[in-house]
Design an enzyme around this catalytic site. Structure first.
Site, PDB file in Angstrom:
ATOM      1  N   SER A   1      14.047   0.528   2.295  1.00 14.36           N
ATOM      2  CA  SER A   1      14.051  -0.935   2.166  1.00 14.36           C
ATOM      3  C   SER A   1      14.574  -1.350   0.791  1.00 14.36           C
ATOM      4  O   SER A   1      15.272  -2.348   0.656  1.00 14.36           O
ATOM      5  CB  SER A   1      12.633  -1.490   2.347  1.00 14.36           C
ATOM      6  OG  SER A   1      12.176  -1.254   3.649  1.00 14.36           O
TER       7      SER A   1
ATOM      8  N   HIS B   1      12.340   2.508  10.097  1.00 11.82           N
ATOM      9  CA  HIS B   1      10.986   2.136  10.531  1.00 11.82           C
ATOM     10  C   HIS B   1      10.929   2.019  12.051  1.00 11.82           C
ATOM     11  O   HIS B   1       9.994   2.484  12.695  1.00 11.82           O
ATOM     12  CB  HIS B   1      10.583   0.766   9.957  1.00 11.82           C
ATOM     13  CG  HIS B   1      10.455   0.707   8.471  1.00 11.82           C
ATOM     14  ND1 HIS B   1      11.048  -0.268   7.702  1.00 11.82           N
ATOM     15  CD2 HIS B   1       9.771   1.504   7.600  1.00 11.82           C
ATOM     16  CE1 HIS B   1      10.738  -0.084   6.430  1.00 11.82           C
ATOM     17  NE2 HIS B   1       9.972   0.980   6.338  1.00 11.82           N
TER      18      HIS B   1
ATOM     19  N   ARG C   1      11.118  11.284   4.911  1.00  5.53           N
ATOM     20  CA  ARG C   1      12.588  11.352   4.977  1.00  5.53           C
ATOM     21  C   ARG C   1      13.116  12.586   4.282  1.00  5.53           C
ATOM     22  O   ARG C   1      14.089  13.189   4.715  1.00  5.53           O
ATOM     23  CB  ARG C   1      13.205  10.107   4.305  1.00  5.53           C
ATOM     24  CG  ARG C   1      12.979   8.826   5.064  1.00  5.53           C
ATOM     25  CD  ARG C   1      13.251   7.635   4.197  1.00  5.53           C
ATOM     26  NE  ARG C   1      12.352   7.647   3.034  1.00  5.53           N
ATOM     27  CZ  ARG C   1      12.204   6.653   2.189  1.00  5.53           C
ATOM     28  NH1 ARG C   1      12.922   5.559   2.324  1.00  5.53           N
ATOM     29  NH2 ARG C   1      11.357   6.733   1.182  1.00  5.53           N
TER      30      ARG C   1
ATOM     31  N   LYS D   1       3.288  -6.316  -5.616  1.00  3.47           N
ATOM     32  CA  LYS D   1       4.551  -5.598  -5.399  1.00  3.47           C
ATOM     33  C   LYS D   1       5.753  -6.553  -5.424  1.00  3.47           C
ATOM     34  O   LYS D   1       6.882  -6.118  -5.257  1.00  3.47           O
ATOM     35  CB  LYS D   1       4.501  -4.862  -4.050  1.00  3.47           C
ATOM     36  CG  LYS D   1       3.784  -3.509  -4.104  1.00  3.47           C
ATOM     37  CD  LYS D   1       4.180  -2.634  -2.923  1.00  3.47           C
ATOM     38  CE  LYS D   1       3.670  -1.217  -3.075  1.00  3.47           C
ATOM     39  NZ  LYS D   1       4.146  -0.338  -1.981  1.00  3.47           N
TER      40      LYS D   1
HETATM   41  O1  PNS Z   1       5.982   1.244   2.828  1.00  3.05           O
HETATM   42  P1  PNS Z   1       5.202   1.780   1.661  1.00  3.05           P
HETATM   43  O2  PNS Z   1       5.291   0.817   0.493  1.00  3.05           O
HETATM   44  O3  PNS Z   1       5.583   3.179   1.298  1.00  3.05           O
HETATM   45  O4  PNS Z   1       3.645   1.824   2.130  1.00  3.05           O
HETATM   46  C1  PNS Z   1       2.654   2.226   1.223  1.00  3.05           C
HETATM   47  C2  PNS Z   1       1.254   1.934   1.787  1.00  3.05           C
HETATM   48  C3  PNS Z   1       1.121   0.497   2.242  1.00  3.05           C
HETATM   49  C4  PNS Z   1       0.981   2.835   2.960  1.00  3.05           C
HETATM   50  C5  PNS Z   1       0.228   2.246   0.652  1.00  3.05           C
HETATM   51  O5  PNS Z   1       0.619   1.602  -0.524  1.00  3.05           O
HETATM   52  C6  PNS Z   1      -1.194   1.828   0.982  1.00  3.05           C
HETATM   53  O6  PNS Z   1      -1.834   2.410   1.832  1.00  3.05           O
HETATM   54  N1  PNS Z   1      -1.679   0.767   0.304  1.00  3.05           N
HETATM   55  C7  PNS Z   1      -3.000   0.218   0.545  1.00  3.05           C
HETATM   56  C8  PNS Z   1      -3.950   0.471  -0.634  1.00  3.05           C
HETATM   57  C9  PNS Z   1      -4.605   1.840  -0.523  1.00  3.05           C
HETATM   58  O7  PNS Z   1      -5.239   2.181   0.451  1.00  3.05           O
HETATM   59  N2  PNS Z   1      -4.443   2.630  -1.600  1.00  3.05           N
HETATM   60  C10 PNS Z   1      -4.965   3.964  -1.671  1.00  3.05           C
HETATM   61  C11 PNS Z   1      -4.036   4.954  -0.989  1.00  3.05           C
HETATM   62  S1  PNS Z   1      -4.724   6.568  -1.018  1.00  3.05           S
END
Ligand code: PNS
Length: 180
Positions: A145, A34, A107, A58
């Site tokens: 993570s 990150h 990645r 989560k």
């Molecule tokens: O680090 P991560 O868990 O891969 O991040 C995922 C994240 C936070 C980017 C994604 O889960 C997210 O945007 N969540 C917010 C809810 C949302 O907007 N959902 C629709 C996505 S199209």
């Protein structure tokens, strides 16, 4: 000035200084992968908001406040980086913060499918916001993570994979005092 050229190609009416970008994620916890992305993304935006997802469904290991504290500590010398948090839709948070770019890291090819779906849905909701993918540095391409937590929980060595202070927090969380 690669950043400037890139952003002007991407967003023709913008100068780098005026571009607000958001790097969203769970950051549970922050890893060196990150951190590498934050360092690179901040060079191609006027302001980079690192946004922690606030979603108890989560079942995160660290609270939003703890995750934000770790990010703030890691970014203390990065003057154009702000740490925030959000719940609800990322696209709405990005729009409310005036962001024109969402940054995500890739990645491996296995990340791509999910990222493509998210980027496409976010663009459908907010067509004015672009998603920009940065490829993880080769040495970070295996870091996640989830695995960091599993290794720390089982007493394995995670030095060099997360910042030292994150390593100490993980050791404290899993009550491994020799590593705190
Ligand atoms: O680090 P991560 O868990 O891969 O991040 C995922 C994240 C936070 C980017 C994604 O889960 C997210 O945007 N969540 C917010 C809810 C949302 O907007 N959902 C629709 C996505 S199209």
């Amino acid at each position: 000035m690669v950043g400037q050229a890139l952003i002007q190609w991407f967003l023709p009416s913008a100068s780098t200084d005026s571009v607000v970008a958001i790097y969203p994620g769970s950051f549970d916890p922050l890893t060196n992968g990150h951190l590498d992305l934050i360092r690179r993304a901040r060079r191609i935006a006027g302001k980079l908001i690192v946004a922690v997802l606030n979603n108890d469904q989560k079942h995160p290991l660290f609270s939003v406040e703890e995750r934000m504290e770790m990010l703030r500590e890691a970014c203390v010398e990065m003057d154009n980086v702000e740490v925030g948090s959000f719940s609800g839709l990322l696209a709405e948070y990005a729009a409310n913060r005036g962001a024109r770019v969402i940054v995500r890291g890739i990645r491996a090819i296995s990340d791509y499918e999910y990222e493509l779906q998210m980027a496409s849905m976010n663009r459908r909701m907010r067509p004015e916001i672009e998603t920009m993918f940065l490829l993880a540095a080769e040495e970070n391409s295996f870091i996640s993570s989830r695995l960091v937590k599993e290794i720390a929980r089982l007493g394995g060595n995670i030095s060099g994979i997360v910042p030292n202070f994150v390593e100490s927090r993980l050791a404290a969380r899993f009550e491994n005092p020799s590593k705190v």
